[in-house]
Every structure is written in structure tokens, then in C-alpha cells.
Design an enzyme around this catalytic site. Structure first.
Site, PDB file in Angstrom:
ATOM      1  N   ARG A  19      22.545 -11.990   4.449  1.00  0.00           N
ATOM      2  CA  ARG A  19      22.131 -10.804   4.297  1.00  0.00           C
ATOM      3  C   ARG A  19      23.628 -10.066   3.161  1.00  0.00           C
ATOM      4  NH1 ARG A  19      21.509  -7.180   9.718  1.00  0.00           N
ATOM      5  NH2 ARG A  19      20.768  -8.491   9.865  1.00  0.00           N
ATOM      6  N   SER A  58       0.949  -1.477  -0.153  1.00  0.00           N
ATOM      7  CA  SER A  58       0.378   0.025   0.347  1.00  0.00           C
ATOM      8  C   SER A  58       0.345   1.061  -0.122  1.00  0.00           C
ATOM      9  CB  SER A  58      -1.064  -0.232   1.344  1.00  0.00           C
ATOM     10  OG  SER A  58      -0.783   0.099   1.678  1.00  0.00           O
ATOM     11  N   HIS A  72       8.669   3.769   8.396  1.00  0.00           N
ATOM     12  CA  HIS A  72       8.617   2.215  10.435  1.00  0.00           C
ATOM     13  C   HIS A  72       6.883   2.882  10.900  1.00  0.00           C
ATOM     14  CE1 HIS A  72       9.785  -0.198  12.909  1.00  0.00           C
ATOM     15  NE2 HIS A  72       9.469   1.005  14.184  1.00  0.00           N
TER      16      HIS A  72
HETATM   17  C1  GRF Z   1       3.667  -0.830   7.104  1.00  0.00           C
HETATM   18  O1  GRF Z   1       3.019  -0.468   8.042  1.00  0.00           O
HETATM   19  C2  GRF Z   1       4.971   0.500   6.527  1.00  0.00           C
HETATM   20  O2  GRF Z   1       5.574   0.584   7.499  1.00  0.00           O
HETATM   21  C3  GRF Z   1       5.869  -1.280   7.180  1.00  0.00           C
HETATM   22  O3  GRF Z   1       5.653  -2.092   6.825  1.00  0.00           O
HETATM   23  C4  GRF Z   1       4.219  -2.472   5.978  1.00  0.00           C
HETATM   24  C5  GRF Z   1       3.832  -2.238   4.687  1.00  0.00           C
HETATM   25  O4  GRF Z   1       2.439  -2.021   4.504  1.00  0.00           O
HETATM   26  N1  GRF Z   1       6.840  -0.854   7.153  1.00  0.00           N
HETATM   27  P1  GRF Z   1       2.668  -1.702   2.805  1.00  0.00           P
HETATM   28  O5  GRF Z   1       3.444  -3.572   2.256  1.00  0.00           O
HETATM   29  O6  GRF Z   1       2.814  -0.522   2.478  1.00  0.00           O
HETATM   30  O7  GRF Z   1       0.762  -2.006   2.917  1.00  0.00           O
END
Ligand code: GRF
Length: 201
Positions: A64, A13, A108
Site C-alpha cells: 500500500r 461509469s 460507495h
Molecule cells: C461503483 O458501484 C462504485 O460505487 C464502486 O465501484 C463501482 C464502480 O463502477 N466504488 P464504475 O467503474 O464507476 O462504473
């Protein structure tokens, strides 16, 4: 024009929000690569629908550094000069991070430095925080650690579950991530130590 590579592992998203803003002409950038480490990532499907160059590089079983070398190769061949991590569930190796100083962004779902790592929204609930939120920051060699570009607070409500809190935070993620990418692409971000200053237009 910046060539942006977007790294995802799932729903995508945030990728969609970045793509919407770029395609609407709000960010001087083009998406030159959408890369997932999971073939089943819903975001990959969206990337194909939107005709972006997509690639899936499975990370299973790879360390990694070995995995980061594969990523570096993809970045080079797609001429990526700016990377957005958007729900990408792998940590980049230090060699790769060094190759893109202040050129890798991450979103984040907490107000960093609180609640780093996985399940940040659940951590905020369990801690009893009254306010949490989301952060866009530069990626450095440490997890969820680099200089902060933008943040947005979200109050925790008494009846919140992990899902309800996550979805209220997500609304703001979709606003601040495109905004932060725009600022970087417009070269309006000055970094002094850990502090980021936003220059006027
Ligand atoms: C989001 O909450 C982002 O902050 C975190 O992972 C989630 C990813 O969601 N790092 P999406 O795949 O962008 O819907």
C-alpha cells in the site's frame, strides 16, 4: 479552477458521469489526470477518447505505501489538487491521505456506515435490508469511513438480484457524485467533525 485526478480500476461509469458534468460546465474543475491500476480498465479507453492525460500504474505486487508513493508522484506532476476515487480497487496509504486533507472523495454503493468494503449491494441483499443506496464521502485513513457529503436511498425490491439492485443504485451514483464534486469545487462544503454542512449558493 480545481485540477481533478480521477482514479479508476474498471468500467469507469462514474468517471464518465463526472467528465460529462465537467465538460458541460456544471463543475468548476478540469480533469488533469485519469489514473488506473489496471491496463484493461474500460474507463482508460474512454479517457483517451476524451483526450485526458491518462496513466496506468499497475499495483500488482506492490504494498500500500509503496504504491501510494507512486500515486503521489503522479498527482504532483499532473498538479492534482482534488482526487476522485471512482471504482478504484486499491486502498490509499495514510501518508497519501494526509497530504490531501478533505481533498479526496469516494463513491460507495451503500448507505454508509452500512455495508463497507467489497460487494456492498450483495451484502445489503444478504442482510435483508429494505433500503440501501449510495454515499459520496471524504476519504480518511479508514476504509469507507470519512465524513459523508451526500447520500441517496434506494429501496430493495422483493425480486432484486445483485445486478438489478446494483443498476438501480448506479443511476443515483451518477447523480450524487457530480453533485458532491460540484459542491466541493464551489467551496460550499463545511466539515465540523464528522458532520458536513452544505452552504447555500
Ligand atoms: C461503483 O458501484 C462504485 O460505487 C464502486 O465501484 C463501482 C464502480 O463502477 N466504488 P464504475 O467503474 O464507476 O462504473
Amino acid at each position: 479552477m480545481n485540477n481533478v485526478g480521477i482514479l479508476i480500476s474498471g468500467r469507469g461509469s462514474n468517471f464518465r458521469a463526472l467528465s460529462d458534468a465537467i465538460e458541460a460546465g456544471r463543475i468548476p474543475a478540469r480533469i488533469s489526470l485519469v489514473l488506473s491500476n489496471r491496463a484493461s480498465a474500460a474507463g482508460l479507453e474512454l479517457a483517451r477518447e476524451r483526450n485526458y492525460p491518462t496513466v496506468c500504474i499497475p499495483s500488482k505486487g506492490l504494498g500500500r505505501d509503496a504504491y501510494s508513493r507512486l500515486l503521489a508522484r503522479e498527482f504532483k506532476s499532473a498538479q492534482v489538487d482534488l482526487v476522485c476515487l471512482a471504482g478504484f480497487m486499491r486502498i490509499l496509504g495514510p501518508e497519501l491521505v494526509k497530504q490531501y486533507p478533505l481533498r479526496i472523495l469516494n463513491i460507495h454503493p451503500s448507505l454508509l456506515p452500512a455495508f463497507t468494503g467489497l460487494h456492498a449491494q450483495r451484502q445489503a441483499l444478504e442482510w435483508g435490508a429494505k433500503v440501501t443506496g449510495c454515499t459520496v464521502h471524504f476519504v480518511d485513513e479508514e476504509l469507507d469511513h470519512g465524513a459523508i457529503i451526500l447520500q441517496h436511498p434506494v429501496p430493495v425490491e422483493d425480486g432484486d438480484s445483485e445486478e438489478s439492485l446494483s443498476s438501480r443504485i448506479l443511476v443515483h451514483e451518477h447523480q450524487i457524485y457530480p453533485e458532491a464534486l460540484k459542491l466541493v469545487c464551489q467551496n460550499r462544503v463545511r466539515v465540523e467533525g464528522r458532520r458536513v454542512r452544505i452552504m447555500p449558493e
